[in-house]
Design a protein around this motif. Structure first.
Motif, mmCIF file in Angstrom:
data_model
loop_
_atom_site.group_PDB
_atom_site.id
_atom_site.type_symbol
_atom_site.label_atom_id
_atom_site.label_comp_id
_atom_site.label_asym_id
_atom_site.label_seq_id
_atom_site.Cartn_x
_atom_site.Cartn_y
_atom_site.Cartn_z
ATOM 1 N N TYR A 318 0.774 -1.324 -0.015
ATOM 2 C CA TYR A 318 -0.134 0.421 -0.003
ATOM 3 C C TYR A 318 0.880 1.046 -0.167
ATOM 4 O O TYR A 318 0.125 2.195 -0.447
ATOM 5 C CB TYR A 318 -1.270 -0.144 1.207
ATOM 6 C CG TYR A 318 -1.408 -0.996 1.136
ATOM 7 C CD1 TYR A 318 -2.761 -0.856 -0.253
ATOM 8 C CD2 TYR A 318 -2.389 -2.181 1.255
ATOM 9 C CE1 TYR A 318 -4.002 -1.772 -0.411
ATOM 10 C CE2 TYR A 318 -3.996 -2.708 1.240
ATOM 11 C CZ TYR A 318 -3.971 -2.699 0.343
ATOM 12 O OH TYR A 318 -5.462 -3.462 0.225
ATOM 13 N N ARG A 319 1.500 1.261 0.859
ATOM 14 C CA ARG A 319 3.232 1.982 0.217
ATOM 15 C C ARG A 319 3.215 2.582 -0.848
ATOM 16 O O ARG A 319 3.491 3.610 -1.202
ATOM 17 C CB ARG A 319 4.335 2.439 1.579
ATOM 18 C CG ARG A 319 3.682 2.246 2.459
ATOM 19 C CD ARG A 319 5.630 2.392 3.275
ATOM 20 N NE ARG A 319 6.137 1.454 3.159
ATOM 21 C CZ ARG A 319 6.135 0.675 4.598
ATOM 22 N NH1 ARG A 319 4.949 0.124 5.463
ATOM 23 N NH2 ARG A 319 7.189 -0.808 4.664
ATOM 24 N N LEU A 320 3.453 1.581 -1.884
ATOM 25 C CA LEU A 320 3.960 1.643 -3.541
ATOM 26 C C LEU A 320 2.547 2.118 -4.203
ATOM 27 O O LEU A 320 2.264 3.526 -5.404
ATOM 28 C CB LEU A 320 3.878 0.061 -3.882
ATOM 29 C CG LEU A 320 5.329 -0.864 -3.580
ATOM 30 C CD1 LEU A 320 5.017 -1.684 -4.358
ATOM 31 C CD2 LEU A 320 6.481 0.773 -3.872
ATOM 32 N N ALA A 321 0.716 1.899 -3.754
ATOM 33 C CA ALA A 321 -0.476 2.032 -3.971
ATOM 34 C C ALA A 321 -0.268 3.598 -3.859
ATOM 35 O O ALA A 321 -0.647 4.648 -4.585
ATOM 36 C CB ALA A 321 -1.466 1.319 -4.112
ATOM 37 N N ARG A 322 0.319 4.024 -2.398
ATOM 38 C CA ARG A 322 0.347 5.563 -1.991
ATOM 39 C C ARG A 322 1.305 6.258 -3.079
ATOM 40 O O ARG A 322 1.317 7.458 -3.238
ATOM 41 C CB ARG A 322 0.799 5.907 -0.779
ATOM 42 C CG ARG A 322 0.786 7.201 -0.066
ATOM 43 C CD ARG A 322 0.941 7.201 1.470
ATOM 44 N NE ARG A 322 2.381 7.125 1.679
ATOM 45 C CZ ARG A 322 3.310 6.276 2.289
ATOM 46 N NH1 ARG A 322 2.663 6.270 3.526
ATOM 47 N NH2 ARG A 322 4.461 6.236 2.379
ATOM 48 N N ASN A 353 -6.450 0.474 4.207
ATOM 49 C CA ASN A 353 -5.379 0.682 3.885
ATOM 50 C C ASN A 353 -4.783 1.610 3.435
ATOM 51 O O ASN A 353 -3.536 2.274 4.080
ATOM 52 C CB ASN A 353 -5.061 -0.763 3.126
ATOM 53 C CG ASN A 353 -4.930 -1.964 3.974
ATOM 54 O OD1 ASN A 353 -4.246 -1.646 5.644
ATOM 55 N ND2 ASN A 353 -5.968 -3.316 3.848
ATOM 56 N N LEU A 354 -5.403 2.178 2.458
ATOM 57 C CA LEU A 354 -4.504 3.336 1.588
ATOM 58 C C LEU A 354 -5.020 4.737 2.459
ATOM 59 O O LEU A 354 -4.168 4.988 2.145
ATOM 60 C CB LEU A 354 -6.255 3.523 -0.102
ATOM 61 C CG LEU A 354 -5.176 4.171 -1.097
ATOM 62 C CD1 LEU A 354 -3.582 3.733 -1.310
ATOM 63 C CD2 LEU A 354 -6.042 3.615 -2.108
ATOM 64 N N ALA A 359 -2.688 8.482 5.586
ATOM 65 C CA ALA A 359 -2.458 8.987 6.912
ATOM 66 C C ALA A 359 -0.449 9.250 7.915
ATOM 67 O O ALA A 359 -0.277 10.534 7.868
ATOM 68 C CB ALA A 359 -2.995 8.804 8.188
ATOM 69 N N ARG A 360 -0.247 7.720 7.296
ATOM 70 C CA ARG A 360 0.912 7.910 8.164
ATOM 71 C C ARG A 360 1.940 8.561 7.214
ATOM 72 O O ARG A 360 3.283 8.910 7.753
ATOM 73 C CB ARG A 360 1.704 6.132 7.853
ATOM 74 C CG ARG A 360 0.767 5.119 8.764
ATOM 75 C CD ARG A 360 1.028 4.004 8.407
ATOM 76 N NE ARG A 360 0.321 3.289 9.764
ATOM 77 C CZ ARG A 360 0.489 2.092 9.887
ATOM 78 N NH1 ARG A 360 0.372 1.075 8.265
ATOM 79 N NH2 ARG A 360 -0.330 1.322 10.661
ATOM 80 N N VAL A 411 -2.865 7.209 16.888
ATOM 81 C CA VAL A 411 -2.486 8.767 16.687
ATOM 82 C C VAL A 411 -2.142 9.308 15.477
ATOM 83 O O VAL A 411 -2.821 10.470 14.322
ATOM 84 C CB VAL A 411 -0.861 9.777 17.252
ATOM 85 C CG1 VAL A 411 -1.462 10.683 17.423
ATOM 86 C CG2 VAL A 411 -1.176 9.105 18.978
ATOM 87 N N SER A 412 -1.812 8.241 14.550
ATOM 88 C CA SER A 412 -1.350 8.695 13.258
ATOM 89 C C SER A 412 -2.326 8.267 11.926
ATOM 90 O O SER A 412 -1.634 7.991 11.448
ATOM 91 C CB SER A 412 -0.153 8.748 12.375
ATOM 92 O OG SER A 412 0.538 7.375 12.833
#
Length: 540
Positions: A318-322, A353-354, A359-360, A411-412
């Motif tokens: 999902y980081r790749l998708a982001r 997840n996305l 958010a992160r 929090v994040s």
């Protein structure tokens, strides 16, 4: 106010962006072999077993050979007249060989051996070695003694037949000559009496001499015919003991049958794979010309759940998708709809997840359950009774402060807006002005609004896609077809929503809960039956 990264938006969209033009089916053979390996192996084993069973019904073949030297005899193809030229000798020898495996000889052999003439014919063959007056007789049988006996019998019966033919012709000739002799003798006697009288005709003596000469000729011919040698020939090589000829089919048939079975299995698998339009293992960067934002690994634990801190493989996908989503902010806009290509594909886990991954990265994100169902993301977080998205659609001036949210991911994390209490009544309002007003109120408070929608072709899904700036489609391996993706892309183009790409997820059981193991803002593990509500959507 907390500083957030700046987002750029634009209304310039190409309605045909992301529309697939060709069906890019990659690794068809490998995919077919992988998915149908068991069927292929079963077909191979079954055909191999059938081939082995058939070989048990076959036996080794024994061959015996006898060679016959034939003599030119009257009444047969190779007669004394046939030896006048080499061409006639060749034709005569071929004809003689053909007599060996003729029904006439087979009947004689069958009468002597007690088997049928048809069986005798099937087992025998004859040929003429080059430049010889030999006929080679070959008999094949599953029993060596039978092969030897029949080869010898064919040779003997063949010679006996030739002798009978010569005898018959010679006897007939002698009989004809004797009849002529008797007739001439009578004529000679009559001529002699006529010549003995005193007043005999002048030519009477000449008649006597003529008949006497004719009688001598006939008697000479009779003597010659009686002296004719009618011996048909001889067996110069008696039938040999049967030599075994291994039946190669006994060895080759099982292997050949196994190969045929495997080939049929592979052909069947390829045919099934070509006809099966469902999306399988995706390894490239595009799927039917649509960008692949991420491929969630099927082997990762919690592949269809919201990724926690320990779900490295899922979180990385999902980081790749982001990264792909944020690479073109002018196409993305601030409202992103996440929807499945089919009603059977849930988009809730992908949307969560996305949103969590965004958010992160430092963005303020709100995840809205706009699926039009009370069993969506909010329900899995225990927000079934919460005031949510559907409850504000009928208001003339909806205010996001009235919406109850819960925090997903600590929090994040991401603020989650449930579907609401009046979902059924609000489905017809997805195309109303209040739909845009509710989303606009969320856009004012958050950097990004992620809408978890129903399937794109559905009425509710189309309404959400119409209200969003861009679309992320969810493709489920083994369930979503290439045609489903094409319809989704076409529908997005009709709604003038940019199809950013697809997230490919592994297939999951319909009843599987997809959001679990993450902490809400009060520390409880989500989902809980009555998750603690953070409060209204006031974002600072």
């Amino acid at each position: 106010m907390t500083h957030r990264p700046t987002l750029t938006t634009t209304d310039e969209r190409d309605p045909m962006d992301g529309l697939p033009h060709t069906d890019e089916r990659t690794d068809l053979v490998r995919d077919a072999l992988r998915r149908h390996a068991i069927v292929i192996l079963v077909l191979g084993v079954v055909f191999g077993a059938l081939g082995f069973a058939l070989t048990q019904r076959s036996h080794d073949v024994y061959t015996s050979e006898a060679k016959v030297l034939i003599r030119p005899t009257v009444g047969n193809p190779l007669s004394p007249d046939a030896t006048s030229s080499s061409q006639r000798v060749t034709v005569a020898m071929v004809t003689e060989a053909a007599l060996v495996d003729s029904p006439v000889i087979a009947d004689r052999v069958a009468e002597a051996t007690g088997e049928s003439a048809a069986d005798a014919l099937r087992s025998v063959s004859a040929d003429v070695p080059a430049n010889t007056q030999l006929v080679a007789i070959t008999v094949r049988s599953e029993d060596p003694a039978t092969a030897q006996a029949e080869a010898q019998r064919f040779a003997e019966e063949y010679l006996a037949y030739r002798e009978e033919q010569s005898t018959s012709v010679t006897t007939t000739e002698i009989d004809n000559l004797k009849k002529q002799e008797e007739s001439v003798q009578k004529s000679l006697a009559a001529a002699g009496k006529a010549a003995a009288v005193t007043d005999a005709q002048p030519d009477a003596n000449a008649q006597v001499q003529l008949y006497a000469g004719r009688l001598a000729t006939i008697q000479n011919s009779i003597a010659t015919a009686q002296a004719t040698d009618i011996r048909p020939g001889s067996v110069v090589l008696p039938a040999t003991s049967g030599s075994v000829q291994r039946n190669l089919m006994r060895l080759a048939l099982p292997v050949l049958a196994l190969v045929i079975g495997l080939a049929l299995g592979v052909a069947w698998a390829l045919l099934r794979s070509r006809r099966d339009d469902r999306v399988r293992a995706v390894t490239g960067h595009t799927l039917d010309t649509v960008p692949v934002l991420a491929t969630v690994p099927a082997t990762a634990p919690g592949a269809r759940e919201v990724a926690g801190e320990d779900d490295a493989a899922v979180a990385e996908s999902y980081r790749l998708a982001r990264a792909a989503l944020l690479a073109e902010p002018q196409r993305r806009g601030r409202v992103v709809a996440v929807a499945g290509c089919t009603p059977q594909t849930s988009a809730g886990d992908v949307a969560a997840n996305l949103a969590l991954s965004l958010a992160r990265a430092g963005y303020s994100v709100v995840l809205v359950d706009a699926s039009g169902s009370q069993d969506g993301v909010g329900a899995e977080l225990g927000m079934r009774s919460a005031v949510g998205f559907a409850d504000l659609l009928g208001h003339a001036a909806p205010d996001a402060d009235d919406i109850e949210v819960t925090r997903l991911g600590g929090v994040s994390g991401v603020d989650v807006v449930a579907a609401g209490r009046n979902v059924d009544r609000a489905r017809d309002l997805y195309y109303s002005e209040s739909m845009g007003a509710v989303i606009a109120s969320l856009v004012r408070r958050y950097d990004l609004v992620v809408l978890a929608a129903a399937s794109v072709p559905s009425a509710e899904g189309s309404g959400v896609v119409l209200a969003a700036d861009s679309l992320v489609a969810v493709v489920e391996e083994g369930r979503t077809s290439h045609r489903d993706l094409q319809v989704t892309a076409e529908r997005a183009a009709e709604l003038r929503s940019t199809l950013l790409g697809v997230v490919v997820v592994p297939s999951a059981a319909p009843a599987r809960r997809r959001i679990r193991g993450l902490r809400t803002s009060d520390g409880a593990v989500a989902p809980q039956p009555d998750a603690t509500t953070v409060g209204s959507a006031d974002h600072t």
